[in-house]
Design a protein around this motif. Structure first.
Motif, short mmCIF file in Angstrom:
data_model
loop_
_atom_site.label_atom_id
_atom_site.label_comp_id
_atom_site.label_asym_id
_atom_site.label_seq_id
_atom_site.Cartn_x
_atom_site.Cartn_y
_atom_site.Cartn_z
N GLN A 69 4.91 2.35 -4.82
CA GLN A 69 4.01 1.19 -4.74
C GLN A 69 3.76 0.78 -3.29
OE1 GLN A 69 6.28 -1.26 -7.38
NE2 GLN A 69 5.33 -0.38 -9.20
N THR A 70 4.69 1.09 -2.39
CA THR A 70 4.41 0.89 -0.97
C THR A 70 3.22 1.74 -0.53
OG1 THR A 70 6.73 0.40 -0.47
CG2 THR A 70 5.34 1.10 1.38
N GLY A 71 3.18 2.99 -1.01
CA GLY A 71 2.04 3.85 -0.72
C GLY A 71 0.74 3.30 -1.29
N GLN A 72 0.80 2.71 -2.51
CA GLN A 72 -0.40 2.14 -3.12
C GLN A 72 -0.90 0.93 -2.32
OE1 GLN A 72 0.80 1.30 -7.14
NE2 GLN A 72 0.78 3.46 -7.76
N VAL A 73 0.02 0.09 -1.87
CA VAL A 73 -0.37 -1.07 -1.06
C VAL A 73 -0.98 -0.61 0.26
CG1 VAL A 73 0.52 -3.05 0.25
CG2 VAL A 73 1.26 -2.68 -2.10
N ASN A 74 -0.35 0.36 0.92
CA ASN A 74 -0.89 0.86 2.18
C ASN A 74 -2.27 1.47 2.00
OD1 ASN A 74 1.37 0.11 3.59
ND2 ASN A 74 2.31 2.12 3.59
N SER A 75 -2.44 2.20 0.90
CA SER A 75 -3.74 2.81 0.62
C SER A 75 -4.81 1.74 0.45
CB SER A 75 -3.65 3.68 -0.64
OG SER A 75 -4.90 4.27 -0.92
N VAL A 127 -12.30 -10.37 -4.84
CA VAL A 127 -11.88 -9.23 -5.68
C VAL A 127 -10.85 -8.39 -4.94
CG1 VAL A 127 -12.66 -7.13 -6.83
CG2 VAL A 127 -14.08 -9.18 -6.89
N ALA A 128 -11.10 -8.13 -3.65
CA ALA A 128 -10.16 -7.35 -2.85
C ALA A 128 -8.81 -8.06 -2.76
CB ALA A 128 -10.73 -7.12 -1.45
N LYS A 129 -8.86 -9.38 -2.58
CA LYS A 129 -7.62 -10.15 -2.50
C LYS A 129 -6.88 -10.11 -3.82
CE LYS A 129 -5.81 -14.73 -1.32
NZ LYS A 129 -6.14 -16.11 -0.92
N GLU A 130 -7.62 -10.19 -4.92
CA GLU A 130 -6.99 -10.14 -6.24
C GLU A 130 -6.31 -8.79 -6.48
OE1 GLU A 130 -8.36 -10.48 -10.94
OE2 GLU A 130 -9.66 -11.25 -9.35
N GLU A 131 -6.99 -7.70 -6.08
CA GLU A 131 -6.39 -6.37 -6.22
C GLU A 131 -5.14 -6.24 -5.35
OE1 GLU A 131 -9.33 -3.50 -5.29
OE2 GLU A 131 -10.57 -3.91 -7.06
N PHE A 132 -5.22 -6.79 -4.14
CA PHE A 132 -4.06 -6.73 -3.26
C PHE A 132 -2.90 -7.53 -3.85
CE2 PHE A 132 -1.49 -8.67 0.08
CZ PHE A 132 -1.01 -7.53 0.72
N GLU A 133 -3.20 -8.71 -4.38
CA GLU A 133 -2.15 -9.54 -4.95
C GLU A 133 -1.45 -8.82 -6.10
OE1 GLU A 133 -0.80 -12.26 -4.02
OE2 GLU A 133 -2.14 -12.74 -2.36
N ALA A 134 -2.23 -8.11 -6.94
CA ALA A 134 -1.65 -7.38 -8.06
C ALA A 134 -0.72 -6.27 -7.56
CB ALA A 134 -2.76 -6.81 -8.95
N LYS A 135 -1.20 -5.49 -6.59
CA LYS A 135 -0.38 -4.40 -6.06
C LYS A 135 0.83 -4.95 -5.30
CE LYS A 135 -4.33 -1.26 -5.56
NZ LYS A 135 -3.87 -0.24 -6.50
#
Length: 650
Positions: free
Chosen positions: A254-260, A280-288
């Protein structure tokens, strides 16, 4: 919701695969056997010194206690110099058998008091032991640091080499942030955890073995009592490790997913803002980020339980030993110094177990990162270059004429989805071949096949009659110059970026560089920069406009003086006036060279010697501009649609 499901379904590394990962990691650490041997010997020496320490300290305690007892016997009425046997007999006659038994096992001299010279000798010997222990520990830590640093250095070097050998399709299907996470975060995690646990692992194992040996030498019965807690401690640690391993695996995935996600949002921040997708980008980031937080919290929390657990069982062992040992001292079957030494050995035996359990949780994190790094290193590579390659231009002094042929070429990105089934085209030396067609028709694919970024599945591609599959990729690509639609400039000076296309060791004069810059119309705006050609550009090249960056890549290709030129939408990012200037420069650059031009602006390819109209991986039309317009086919339809649209807009 999809992210949550994906997080729950993160695969757990099988036990057999973990063993394979450990063996592979150990091979990196054993790259320098002599260092490993010296490190182990230093660790054994340090442990031996530390293990001897409590026994020597027990002797100092006995010297003090014997002196105190000798003085106490005088106060109890015994005359100085009275033999110990007489004192023991006297105490037994008074019914004080336990005290008598205790004195009989000690070197008590009535009236002598504490032997300070003997006490000083013991302390000096003890200090020497600990100085030697510290010295060899420093040696051990130095060698351990070198081992880990060398192992990580080798990993990083292999990763860099691997990047050069991976096929283009790997980067097409893998997010850049994921690749960066494996090659930076995971490597840093491996380095950090190994630095912490490797030296302590050996030290803890040796300390445990040494402490058990000394405990058995002092009292086998007390040793058995102290070891009762070990199975309980090992059981608790095993349960914790079983809980932490999946969490550490999830954490690094999940660290890789956040970095990506962060890398994607950073590189496309202009588009994100332009379309108002910040929320939307912030929401996706918050989920990850939440998924990463939960896995990191669970991994850290479960691993933090090891120390309290080991401390509890260590204290329990200490209490049991102190009670039973105290009874034995009073009964005269054990000296006070031996009891003191034994309690210290109890600590020395229980602490390594707790440390090993704690290091086990850290090792789980390191193994999770190792698994991800090894997966990257094990990715399928490009087909190896031929062992006895042919050389392009071998008979013409290194230059190639540029006679390019595609003979019945067959290729597909996916076996179940054919793209190019039977393609045959020919470009004669010095010709300009334009490739046009709708988006997704396969135009760029032809260039990728020509450069061997992808391997064909049938037929052959030849340059001057030489099959490109029979030459090395470096030899093949050294004869090409490319200008792509996506501009790429790196951190460095303008000069470095312009000369990037030169072969290693090749140089050109400043006069020739400036002449090329003028021919491609970059000299004017470069001289307006703060330091001209020595201006340092950052990765985004924010000092330059998109059109200026495009012109710099064109100049880079110009200065590399290639035999064959590839222009993939090379003028897509410049304005109409600049396009005319660039077109003049390109005409000069193309003279005497075979050129492949991929273009959507059909006005830029009117003078091409041959125009190929591609659709669904096949050439559906070919001819000159005038011939294709006269034919009234697909090319004429594309050409007329562009100019009709332009007329309507005017």
């Amino acid at each position: 919701m999809a992210n949550e499901v994906a997080a729950r379904n993160v695969p757990v590394v099988p036990k057999g695969q973990r063993r394979h990962t450990i063996k592979r990691l150990v091979r990196y650490l054993l790259a320098s056997p002599w260092r490993v041997i010296v490190m182990i010997l230093a660790g054994i020496t340090a442990v031996a010194m530390i293990v001897i320490g409590p026994k020597v300290m027990g002797q100092a305690t006995n010297v003090l206690f014997e002196g105190i007892l000798g003085a106490m016997l005088v106060r109890m009425g015994a005359k100085p110099g009275t033999p110990k046997e007489a004192v023991v007999a006297y105490l037994q006659s008074k019914g004080q058998d336990k005290i008598a038994q205790m004195i009989s096992t000690m070197n008590v001299q009535v009236g002598k008091g504490i032997d300070w010279s003997a006490f000083a000798r013991v302390l000096i010997f003890l200090a020497a032991i600990y100085v030697i222990s510290i010295t060899v520990r420093v040696v051990q830590n130095f060698l351990m640091t070198r081992l880990v640093s060398d192992a990580v250095y080798t990993m990083r070097r292999q990763i860099e080499d691997k990047l050069d050998r991976l096929p283009l399709q790997y980067f097409d299907r893998t997010p850049r942030g994921e690749v960066m996470s494996r090659t930076t975060n995971d490597i840093d995690n491996i380095s950090g955890t190994l630095q912490q646990i490797l030296g302590e692992l050996l030290f803890s194992v040796f300390s445990f073995i040494g402490a058990i040996i000394m405990m058995l030498a002092i009292s086998p019965m007390l040793t058995l009592i102290a070891l009762i807690i070990i199975p309980l401690m090992a059981l608790g640690a095993g349960i914790i490790l079983k809980k932490t391993q999946p969490q550490f695996t999830r954490q690094w995935i999940q660290t890789g997913q956040v970095n990506s996600h962060v890398e994607e949002m950073f590189s496309g921040h202009t588009v994100v803002r332009a379309f108002g997708h910040q929320a939307v980008a912030k929401e996706e980031f918050e989920a990850k980020n939440k998924e990463l937080y939960e896995s990191s919290f669970k991994a850290t929390f479960f691993s933090s339980l090891v120390n309290p657990l080991s401390t509890f069982f260590g204290n329990l062992s200490f209490v049991l030993v102190a009670i039973v040992g105290g009874v034995r001292v009073l009964s005269g079957t054990m000296t006070l110094g031996d009891l003191q030494a034994f309690t210290q050995y109890t600590r020395q035996s229980s602490q390594p177990i707790g440390q090993l359990a704690s290091m086990g949780t850290m090792l789980q994190s390191s193994l999770a990162s190792c698994q991800r790094v090894f997966e990257f290193l094990d990715e399928p590579e490009e087909e190896p270059d031929p062992s006895d390659p042919e050389v392009l231009g071998e008979l013409t002094g290194g230059r190639v004429e540029g006679h390019v042929r595609f003979d019945h070429v067959r290729f597909s990105y996916k076996p179940e989805e054919p793209l190019i089934e039977d393609l045959s085209i020919e470009a004669k030396p010095g010709q300009t071949i334009a490739i046009v067609g709708p988006t997704g028709a396969g135009k760029t694919t032809l260039v990728n096949l020509l450069m061997r970024f992808y391997e064909i599945q049938g037929g052959q591609i030849t340059i001057d009659g030489v099959d490109t599959s029979k030459v090395t990729r470096h030899d093949l690509r050294s004869h090409f110059g490319m200008v792509l639609q996506d501009t790429w400039l790196f951190d460095g000076t303008v000069r470095d970026n312009l000369l990037y296309g030169l072969d290693e060791g090749e140089t050109i004069s400043d006069e020739k560089m400036i002449e090329g810059a003028r021919a491609t119309h970059v000299d004017e705006f470069i001289r307006r920069l703060p330091h001209g050609y020595d201006t340092v550009l950052n990765e985004d090249s924010s000092e330059l406009s998109q059109g200026e960056r495009q012109l710099m890549t064109i100049c880079r290709a110009f200065l590399s003086d290639p035999d064959i030129l590839i222009l993939d939408e090379a003028t897509s990012s410049v304005d109409t006036r600049t396009e005319l200037l660039v077109q003049q420069a390109m005409n000069t650059l193309r003279k005497g060279r075979t050129s492949f031009v991929i273009a959507h602006r059909l006005s830029t390819i009117r003078d091409a010697d041959l125009i190929l109209v591609v659709n669904h991986g096949s050439v559906i039309e070919q001819g000159t501009h005038d011939q294709l317009l006269t034919a009234g086919g697909a090319y004429a339809s594309l050409y007329n649609s562009q100019f009709t649209k332009g007329a309507e807009e005017d």
